[in-house]
Write an enzyme that holds these catalytic residues in place. Sequence first.
Site, mmCIF file in Angstrom:
data_model
loop_
_atom_site.group_PDB
_atom_site.id
_atom_site.type_symbol
_atom_site.label_atom_id
_atom_site.label_comp_id
_atom_site.label_asym_id
_atom_site.label_seq_id
_atom_site.Cartn_x
_atom_site.Cartn_y
_atom_site.Cartn_z
ATOM 1 C CB THR A 23 15.109 8.130 55.141
ATOM 2 O OG1 THR A 23 15.168 9.488 55.611
ATOM 3 C CG2 THR A 23 14.754 7.201 56.286
ATOM 4 N N GLY B 289 14.109 13.361 47.791
ATOM 5 C CA GLY B 289 14.993 13.983 48.769
ATOM 6 C C GLY B 289 15.065 13.191 50.058
ATOM 7 C CB CYS B 290 13.390 13.754 53.300
ATOM 8 S SG CYS B 290 13.918 15.466 53.548
ATOM 9 C CB VAL B 291 11.292 9.446 50.784
ATOM 10 C CG1 VAL B 291 11.034 7.959 50.559
ATOM 11 C CG2 VAL B 291 10.125 10.101 51.498
#
Length: 159
Positions: free
Chosen positions: A52, A47-49
């Site tokens: 980014t 998700g977030c990793v």
Amino acid sequence: VAEIAPAPQDIVVLKQKPSGFFGTNLASYLTLLGTDSVIVTGTTTSGCVRATVLDAFSLNYRVAVAEEGCFDRSQSSHAINLCDMNAKYADVVKTSEVLEFFDTLPSGQYELPKGCAPAPLDPDQIDQVVIWILSRPQLATGYAVQDIGLAAEDLWPCK
């Protein structure tokens, strides 16, 4: 966790979406510092990793992901996403290699604001992606990008 809590001089960038870049001023800070590389850690790998990493890659940063510095809900999702990011967008490296690299860098690369003590944060509210910023070839600083849905003045009352 005290070992990775933002220090007074660290810049905390609040985010509302999976990427540390989307809708934040992170890219502006990196440009100001002359940054060309980032090392990404955090949760969740899928998700977030990943979001980014994709945005950092799309903005032409050289991207590394610290393998053991990320985790996901399942080991298979973690492994598949690391494999895919390594093939396309980032160099996935052992966290021990990242730490060894940090140890080779001289301190005091940049004149950073002294800052003040941060307001306490509820650790249950934080979805943190930590991006270590590198400027060719030196380490600049650490940015904690937190998705907690509060205004900046609620968290960092320093003026």
